[in-house]
Design a protein around this motif. Structure first.
Motif, PDB file in Angstrom:
ATOM      1  N   ALA A  50      94.728  81.304  -3.797  1.00 34.97           N
ATOM      2  CA  ALA A  50      93.857  81.843  -2.745  1.00 34.97           C
ATOM      3  C   ALA A  50      94.447  81.611  -1.359  1.00 34.97           C
ATOM      4  O   ALA A  50      94.477  82.516  -0.521  1.00 34.97           O
ATOM      5  CB  ALA A  50      92.464  81.222  -2.849  1.00 34.97           C
ATOM      6  N   ASN A  51      94.925  80.395  -1.119  1.00 42.46           N
ATOM      7  CA  ASN A  51      95.509  80.104   0.195  1.00 42.46           C
ATOM      8  C   ASN A  51      96.798  80.880   0.416  1.00 42.46           C
ATOM      9  O   ASN A  51      97.037  81.401   1.507  1.00 42.46           O
ATOM     10  CB  ASN A  51      95.768  78.598   0.330  1.00 42.46           C
ATOM     11  N   SER A  52      97.633  80.977  -0.624  1.00 44.41           N
ATOM     12  CA  SER A  52      98.895  81.723  -0.496  1.00 44.41           C
ATOM     13  C   SER A  52      98.651  83.194  -0.188  1.00 44.41           C
ATOM     14  O   SER A  52      99.358  83.799   0.617  1.00 44.41           O
ATOM     15  CB  SER A  52      99.718  81.594  -1.785  1.00 44.41           C
ATOM     16  N   VAL A  78      98.016  73.747   5.484  1.00 46.01           N
ATOM     17  CA  VAL A  78      97.651  72.330   5.383  1.00 46.01           C
ATOM     18  C   VAL A  78      96.793  72.088   4.144  1.00 46.01           C
ATOM     19  O   VAL A  78      96.914  71.047   3.478  1.00 46.01           O
ATOM     20  CB  VAL A  78      96.920  71.874   6.661  1.00 46.01           C
ATOM     21  N   ASN A  79      95.921  73.040   3.804  1.00 50.12           N
ATOM     22  CA  ASN A  79      95.118  72.925   2.587  1.00 50.12           C
ATOM     23  C   ASN A  79      96.007  72.747   1.356  1.00 50.12           C
ATOM     24  O   ASN A  79      95.769  71.862   0.519  1.00 50.12           O
ATOM     25  CB  ASN A  79      94.245  74.172   2.398  1.00 50.12           C
ATOM     26  N   MET A  80      97.024  73.604   1.233  1.00 50.43           N
ATOM     27  CA  MET A  80      97.921  73.520   0.077  1.00 50.43           C
ATOM     28  C   MET A  80      98.740  72.240   0.109  1.00 50.43           C
ATOM     29  O   MET A  80      98.976  71.610  -0.928  1.00 50.43           O
ATOM     30  CB  MET A  80      98.840  74.748   0.045  1.00 50.43           C
ATOM     31  N   PRO A 298      89.710  79.430   1.993  1.00 52.06           N
ATOM     32  CA  PRO A 298      90.245  80.798   1.911  1.00 52.06           C
ATOM     33  C   PRO A 298      89.200  81.817   1.479  1.00 52.06           C
ATOM     34  O   PRO A 298      89.254  82.984   1.892  1.00 52.06           O
ATOM     35  CB  PRO A 298      91.375  80.676   0.874  1.00 52.06           C
ATOM     36  N   VAL A 299      88.253  81.384   0.650  1.00 57.66           N
ATOM     37  CA  VAL A 299      87.188  82.299   0.221  1.00 57.66           C
ATOM     38  C   VAL A 299      86.317  82.685   1.413  1.00 57.66           C
ATOM     39  O   VAL A 299      85.971  83.860   1.597  1.00 57.66           O
ATOM     40  CB  VAL A 299      86.334  81.646  -0.888  1.00 57.66           C
ATOM     41  N   ILE A 300      85.968  81.702   2.239  1.00 52.24           N
ATOM     42  CA  ILE A 300      85.121  81.956   3.405  1.00 52.24           C
ATOM     43  C   ILE A 300      85.827  82.902   4.375  1.00 52.24           C
ATOM     44  O   ILE A 300      85.254  83.910   4.813  1.00 52.24           O
ATOM     45  CB  ILE A 300      84.764  80.634   4.109  1.00 52.24           C
TER      46      ILE A 300
END
Length: 330
Positions: A50-52, A78-80, A298-300
């Motif tokens: 999702a982040n990628s 940063v999340n990943m 990433p969903v938001i």
């Protein structure tokens, strides 16, 4: 055990200094560890994919090369990064029962885990500043948030995060660990490691609490002032569509802020109030505090940011069109 025997055991332990540790993740669920690997592995894949995907969208779409979207992409990076500091070791502990780690590796993991958390909050502050300038000083937006100023803010955020995290890790590196080499946690969390220490660790606990409290207090004060001014400025907008767009964008950031800080605060409160709860419960709350924001962010942004959502739809349409043409040709 008598007092003399207890003292003898403590003296004997004091001569031990462990430099290698084992992470147990969820100590009371060792029989179910293989089942636990499945949901956490799925969460890891979800976070990475999702982040990628959103980072790729921001990179390839020229219309998204503005400070707001670049900051979103930076937050997702940063999340990943933060997820990767924790989940691979956790998954290894599920597969093999324990996951070994040296003291140096433990301190490195602690540093980068807390660095990721501090970078998260720093980027959210930068997002608040970006929205403040965009809504309160729209005519000067391009002059204020130049690439040079944005780079300076990113470097300042990195320096701030390193300065906040370093004292905690440096103090932890000076502690002797003699009680055990079993860390009943899925990561080298500061308090979990301090439980294994010998002697007085009050300084470590005070510094850790002070750093966390002061950081959260400063961030919340800054965010409250920023968004108060943003809301007042938005209410004064003559155009209804501009006012709606401003509130929609800010509400997206506020949702991310609420999820991140509420997870952090609830974890801290439960840790101190529900001391009778099992270690597994505390570890689960820590996992929720760490992983849920990184999975939901990433969903938001993908669902609530129109420009990103439109770019995602275009990407899927471009990918599906050749497949449909090929299928219709056959």
């Amino acid at each position: 055990m008598s007092k003399d025997n207890s003292q003898a055991v403590q003296n004997e332990n004091a001569n031990i200094s462990y430099t290698d540790f084992f992470l147990l993740a969820f100590p009371g669920l060792q029989k179910s560890r293989s089942l636990l690997a499945i949901p956490f592995f799925c969460i890891y894949l979800l976070i990475l994919l999702a982040n990628s995907m959103l980072i790729y969208i921001v990179k390839v779409e020229n219309s998204l090369h503005s400070p707001m979207y670049l900051l979103i992409a930076l937050l997702l990076v940063v999340n990943m990064f933060g997820t990767t500091t924790v989940l691979p070791k956790m998954l290894l502990s599920f597969v093999f029962g324990t996951s070994s780690i040296s003291l140096a590796g433990c301190l490195v993991q602690m540093f980068f885990l807390y660095l990721a958390l501090m970078l998260d909050t720093g980027i959210l502050l930068m997002m608040a500043l970006d929205r403040y300038v965009a809504i309160c000083h729209p005519l000067r937006y391009a002059d204020i948030l130049t690439n040079r100023n944005l780079t300076f803010l990113m470097l300042a955020t990195l320096v701030r995060s390193v300065c906040i995290v370093s004292p905690v890790v440096i103090l932890a590196s000076r502690v002797q660990f003699c009680r055990s080499n079993i860390i009943e946690h899925f990561a080298c969390e500061h308090m979990a490691l301090m439980k294994l220490s010998c002697g007085d660790t009050s300084k470590n606990r005070i510094v850790g609490m002070a750093v966390r409290s002061l950081t959260i207090t400063f961030d919340l004060v800054f965010l409250t002032i920023s968004y108060s001014k943003i809301i007042l400025a938005a209410l004064k907008m003559a155009s209804g569509s501009a006012r709606h767009k401003a509130f929609h964008t800010c509400s997206t950031h506020l949702i991310v802020l609420f999820i991140g800080y509420s997870s952090c605060l609830s974890s801290s409160v439960v840790f101190r109030v529900a001391r009778s709860a099992t270690q597994d419960v505390h570890n689960l709350l820590s996992a929720v505090y760490l992983l849920v924001p990184w999975a939901i962010n990433p969903v938001i942004y993908g669902m609530r940011t129109k420009e990103i959502k439109d770019s995602l739809l275009k990407l899927f349409q471009r990918k599906s069109t050749p497949f449909l043409l090929q299928k219709s040709g056959t």
